[in-house]
Scaffold this active site. Structure first.
Site, PDB file in Angstrom:
ATOM      1  CD  GLN A 194      28.095 -45.448 -31.129  1.00 45.11           C
ATOM      2  OE1 GLN A 194      27.723 -46.330 -31.772  1.00 45.11           O
ATOM      3  NE2 GLN A 194      28.609 -44.533 -32.006  1.00 45.11           N
TER       4      GLN A 194
ATOM      5  N   GLY B 202      27.980 -64.590 -49.365  1.00 46.36           N
ATOM      6  CA  GLY B 202      28.191 -65.918 -49.092  1.00 46.36           C
ATOM      7  C   GLY B 202      28.230 -66.683 -50.382  1.00 46.36           C
ATOM      8  N   GLY B 203      27.414 -67.777 -50.400  1.00 43.21           N
ATOM      9  CA  GLY B 203      27.346 -68.633 -51.835  1.00 43.21           C
ATOM     10  C   GLY B 203      26.457 -68.188 -52.685  1.00 43.21           C
TER      11      GLY B 203
ATOM     12  CG  LEU C 107      34.424 -38.679  -8.014  1.00 43.81           C
ATOM     13  CD1 LEU C 107      33.950 -37.851  -6.748  1.00 43.81           C
ATOM     14  CD2 LEU C 107      34.093 -40.121  -8.034  1.00 43.81           C
TER      15      LEU C 107
ATOM     16  CG  ASP D 284      32.108 -45.871 -31.745  1.00 43.93           C
ATOM     17  OD1 ASP D 284      33.657 -46.243 -31.396  1.00 43.93           O
ATOM     18  OD2 ASP D 284      32.013 -44.818 -32.179  1.00 43.93           O
TER      19      ASP D 284
ATOM     20  CD  GLU E  33      32.139 -46.860 -35.794  1.00 41.59           C
ATOM     21  OE1 GLU E  33      31.769 -47.204 -34.798  1.00 41.59           O
ATOM     22  OE2 GLU E  33      32.312 -47.910 -36.588  1.00 41.59           O
TER      23      GLU E  33
HETATM   24  N1  CAO Z   1      37.816 -36.951 -13.325  1.00 42.01           N
HETATM   25  C1  CAO Z   1      39.113 -36.569 -13.676  1.00 42.01           C
HETATM   26  N2  CAO Z   1      39.465 -36.726 -14.981  1.00 42.01           N
HETATM   27  C2  CAO Z   1      38.745 -37.506 -15.608  1.00 42.01           C
HETATM   28  C3  CAO Z   1      37.355 -38.189 -15.415  1.00 42.01           C
HETATM   29  C4  CAO Z   1      36.891 -37.664 -14.143  1.00 42.01           C
HETATM   30  N3  CAO Z   1      35.680 -38.061 -13.701  1.00 42.01           N
HETATM   31  N4  CAO Z   1      36.943 -38.769 -16.608  1.00 42.01           N
HETATM   32  C5  CAO Z   1      38.059 -38.515 -17.331  1.00 42.01           C
HETATM   33  N5  CAO Z   1      38.949 -37.815 -16.961  1.00 42.01           N
HETATM   34  C6  CAO Z   1      40.274 -37.666 -17.610  1.00 42.01           C
HETATM   35  C7  CAO Z   1      41.236 -38.702 -17.905  1.00 42.01           C
HETATM   36  O1  CAO Z   1      41.875 -39.318 -17.056  1.00 42.01           O
HETATM   37  C8  CAO Z   1      42.093 -38.239 -19.135  1.00 42.01           C
HETATM   38  O2  CAO Z   1      43.006 -37.607 -18.425  1.00 42.01           O
HETATM   39  P1  CAO Z   1      44.554 -37.546 -18.936  1.00 42.01           P
HETATM   40  O3  CAO Z   1      44.642 -37.552 -20.698  1.00 42.01           O
HETATM   41  O4  CAO Z   1      45.459 -36.485 -18.161  1.00 42.01           O
HETATM   42  O5  CAO Z   1      45.135 -39.007 -18.479  1.00 42.01           O
HETATM   43  C9  CAO Z   1      41.194 -37.191 -19.750  1.00 42.01           C
HETATM   44  O6  CAO Z   1      40.007 -37.125 -19.058  1.00 42.01           O
HETATM   45  C10 CAO Z   1      40.726 -37.527 -21.419  1.00 42.01           C
HETATM   46  O7  CAO Z   1      40.557 -38.755 -21.422  1.00 42.01           O
HETATM   47  P2  CAO Z   1      40.460 -39.398 -22.889  1.00 42.01           P
HETATM   48  O8  CAO Z   1      42.090 -39.673 -23.460  1.00 42.01           O
HETATM   49  O9  CAO Z   1      39.843 -40.769 -22.967  1.00 42.01           O
HETATM   50  O10 CAO Z   1      39.801 -38.463 -23.776  1.00 42.01           O
HETATM   51  P3  CAO Z   1      40.005 -37.652 -25.294  1.00 42.01           P
HETATM   52  O11 CAO Z   1      38.743 -36.891 -25.511  1.00 42.01           O
HETATM   53  O12 CAO Z   1      41.434 -37.294 -25.576  1.00 42.01           O
HETATM   54  O13 CAO Z   1      40.021 -39.151 -26.264  1.00 42.01           O
HETATM   55  C11 CAO Z   1      38.947 -41.078 -27.289  1.00 42.01           C
HETATM   56  C12 CAO Z   1      38.969 -39.716 -26.509  1.00 42.01           C
HETATM   57  C13 CAO Z   1      37.403 -41.961 -27.381  1.00 42.01           C
HETATM   58  C14 CAO Z   1      39.887 -40.969 -28.408  1.00 42.01           C
HETATM   59  C15 CAO Z   1      39.904 -41.961 -26.133  1.00 42.01           C
HETATM   60  O14 CAO Z   1      39.177 -41.841 -24.979  1.00 42.01           O
HETATM   61  C16 CAO Z   1      40.081 -43.237 -26.660  1.00 42.01           C
HETATM   62  O15 CAO Z   1      40.890 -43.736 -27.583  1.00 42.01           O
HETATM   63  N6  CAO Z   1      39.493 -44.417 -26.210  1.00 42.01           N
HETATM   64  C17 CAO Z   1      39.561 -45.522 -26.202  1.00 42.01           C
HETATM   65  C18 CAO Z   1      39.022 -46.193 -27.372  1.00 42.01           C
HETATM   66  C19 CAO Z   1      37.610 -45.920 -27.547  1.00 42.01           C
HETATM   67  O16 CAO Z   1      37.005 -46.154 -26.642  1.00 42.01           O
HETATM   68  N7  CAO Z   1      37.065 -45.208 -28.568  1.00 42.01           N
HETATM   69  C20 CAO Z   1      35.609 -45.127 -28.769  1.00 42.01           C
HETATM   70  C21 CAO Z   1      35.198 -43.911 -28.839  1.00 42.01           C
HETATM   71  S1  CAO Z   1      33.617 -43.913 -29.479  1.00 42.01           S
HETATM   72  O17 CAO Z   1      34.023 -43.430 -31.142  1.00 42.01           O
END
Ligand code: CAO
Length: 419
Positions: free
Chosen positions: A20, A251-252, A75, A172, A143
């Site tokens: 998000q 607020g106030g 990609l 988010d 979030e």
């Molecule tokens: N091609 C190849 N690899 C891809 C890709 C693509 N097009 N897009 C993503 N990836 C890979 C990433 O490189 C990552 O790989 P590694 O872990 O091996 O480096 C992997 O996909 C997963 O990425 P991630 O860590 O972002 O995913 P997750 O589901 O484990 O975590 C989240 C999700 C949201 C917790 C984490 O991304 C995060 O903390 N983001 C920052 C804070 C944020 O924006 N949170 C808001 C979320 S909305 O509630």
């Protein structure tokens, strides 16, 4: 206004985001005319495509409501060919936005240093849960985690209950909005210097920015030992930490959520009622208590505060035979700041919210019509036209062809699952 005349027309955004916070930012840029290309893992895409589905096999509303007006390229950026395609896109982009977990961009080889080498004019927007100086900077964040770390949870809810999460996406979408402001600022800066820059927003910081009145209250508490607008004053106790104030006004002007006709069966038959200092006289007229206007026990905010809940009880007696809408229609004539507590069904079908295009009905490929939010920012010269969200990889062929790949090349890349 045609698409090419929109304020951000010509700005190329690579949307390397998911869930998000990131998508909310890039969606806003897309609404205002930027060409936003979502880069997604082949065959998988943004996780929200599959989260909380209401129909099997269709992109979930979670996805369609955060990715309108964008294009989609499948990609695998971890393969050499995929990385080369991503680098071509970065060379010609104005903006790259990501919100992966900590270190993911670096692990893919897209460090900030490398991005600058590829394109010194690039504005690079990045969302993380915590900022780089934070001792929690290695943690992945959703979030509610951000609401807890940003002070919102400890100050939301009732004093005799646990810390509480707000339904509003303070961690988010709010972070995404902050990032959009940062990106537009960096684009303005680039117009002067010719150089891009990295814009980082952490979810914790964005929540704290919205909790500034609670930081105000922490300092007031340290200076005077109490907070007169909180329900704990004057009969309850204060510690050295800002307490949860229930539905008290921040607020106030004291306020509270008050029961209206039908509250016994309708959980949203309530209004928010504010006791505005400067309009106490008219307020007393409105609620049928003209004698309170000059009564020393009621006439000033300080005099009212010790028995403010008694006053609210009396107002609830007045409200008992009025629906929330009838009550507001009376109170508005006396300048009382108030509103009905609207449920999501009332919001979804409110004709004025439709007329203002704050809520819009959009046609989505495969799904048909669905409701989503339109721009809450209203401009005098254009109204952003909200379109559907892209299917996964809908624009892969068109993007690769423009980069010079032949149909044969694309077929080979597809076979190797690069796209
Ligand atoms: N091609 C190849 N690899 C891809 C890709 C693509 N097009 N897009 C993503 N990836 C890979 C990433 O490189 C990552 O790989 P590694 O872990 O091996 O480096 C992997 O996909 C997963 O990425 P991630 O860590 O972002 O995913 P997750 O589901 O484990 O975590 C989240 C999700 C949201 C917790 C984490 O991304 C995060 O903390 N983001 C920052 C804070 C944020 O924006 N949170 C808001 C979320 S909305 O509630």
């Amino acid at each position: 206004m045609s698409d090419t005349n929109l304020p951000l027309a010509g700005i190329k955004v690579i949307d390397f985001t998911g869930v998000q916070a990131g998508p909310a930012c890039t969606q806003l840029l897309a609404w205002f005319g930027a060409d936003v290309l979502k880069v997604e893992r082949p065959g998988v895409g943004d996780v929200t495509r599959r989260q909380l589905r209401d129909f099997p096999d269709l992109d979930a509303l979670y996805f369609t409501m955060l990715n309108s007006n964008k294009r989609s390229l499948e990609l695998d950026t971890k393969t050499p060919e995929g990385k080369a395609i991503m680098e071509k896109l970065i060379r010609e982009a104005d903006v790259l936005v990501e919100n992966f977990g900590p270190g993911a961009m670096d692990r893919m080889g897209f460090t900030w240093e490398h991005l600058q080498e590829l394109n010194p004019r690039l504005v690079f927007g990045s969302v993380k849960g915590f900022n780089e100086q934070s001792s929690y900077s290695d943690i992945k964040v959703y979030e509610n985690v951000a609401q807890c770390a940003g002070g919102a949870a400890s100050t939301t809810g009732f004093w005799d209950g646990p810390p509480t999460i707000s339904a509003a996406a303070l961690g988010d979408s709010n972070t995404g909005m902050h990032l959009a402001i940062g990106i537009l600022t960096a684009l303005m800066g680039r117009a002067k210097t010719g150089k891009g820059q990295k814009v980082s927003v952490s979810m914790q910081d964005a929540v704290i920015n919205l909790c500034r009145v609670k930081l105000r209250d922490q300092q007031r508490l340290e200076h005077v030992g109490y907070l007169e607008e909180y329900p704990q004053y004057p009969h309850g106790t204060f510690t050295d930490v800002v307490p949860r104030g229930g539905n008290a006004g921040g607020g106030g002007q004291p306020g509270w959520i008050l029961k209206c006709k039908g509250w016994e069966t309708d959980p949203n038959a309530y209004i928010y009622f504010t006791v505005q200092e400067q309009d106490w006289g008219p307020t007393c007229q409105a609620i049928g208590k003209p004698e309170w206007a000059d009564d020393p026990a009621y006439a000033t905010a300080r005099a009212r505060q010790p028995h403010i809940f008694q006053i609210f009880d009396e107002i609830e007696h007045w409200l008992a035979d009025k629906t929330k809408f009838e009550a507001v229609n009376i109170l508005r004539k006396f300048d009382v700041p108030c509103a009905p507590v609207l449920n999501m069904k009332e919001i979804a079908y409110d004709p004025t919210l439709r007329a203002s295009e704050t809520i819009v009905e959009v046609e989505q490929k495969k799904r048909g019509k669905f409701l989503t939010v339109g721009s809450p920012i209203k401009f005098s010269s254009f109204t952003p036209a909200i379109t559907g969200a892209p299917l996964l990889g809908e624009h892969t062929d068109e993007v690769l062809a423009r980069l010079g790949y032949s149909a044969g090349d694309i077929a080979r890349l597809r076979e190797k699952k690069v796209v």
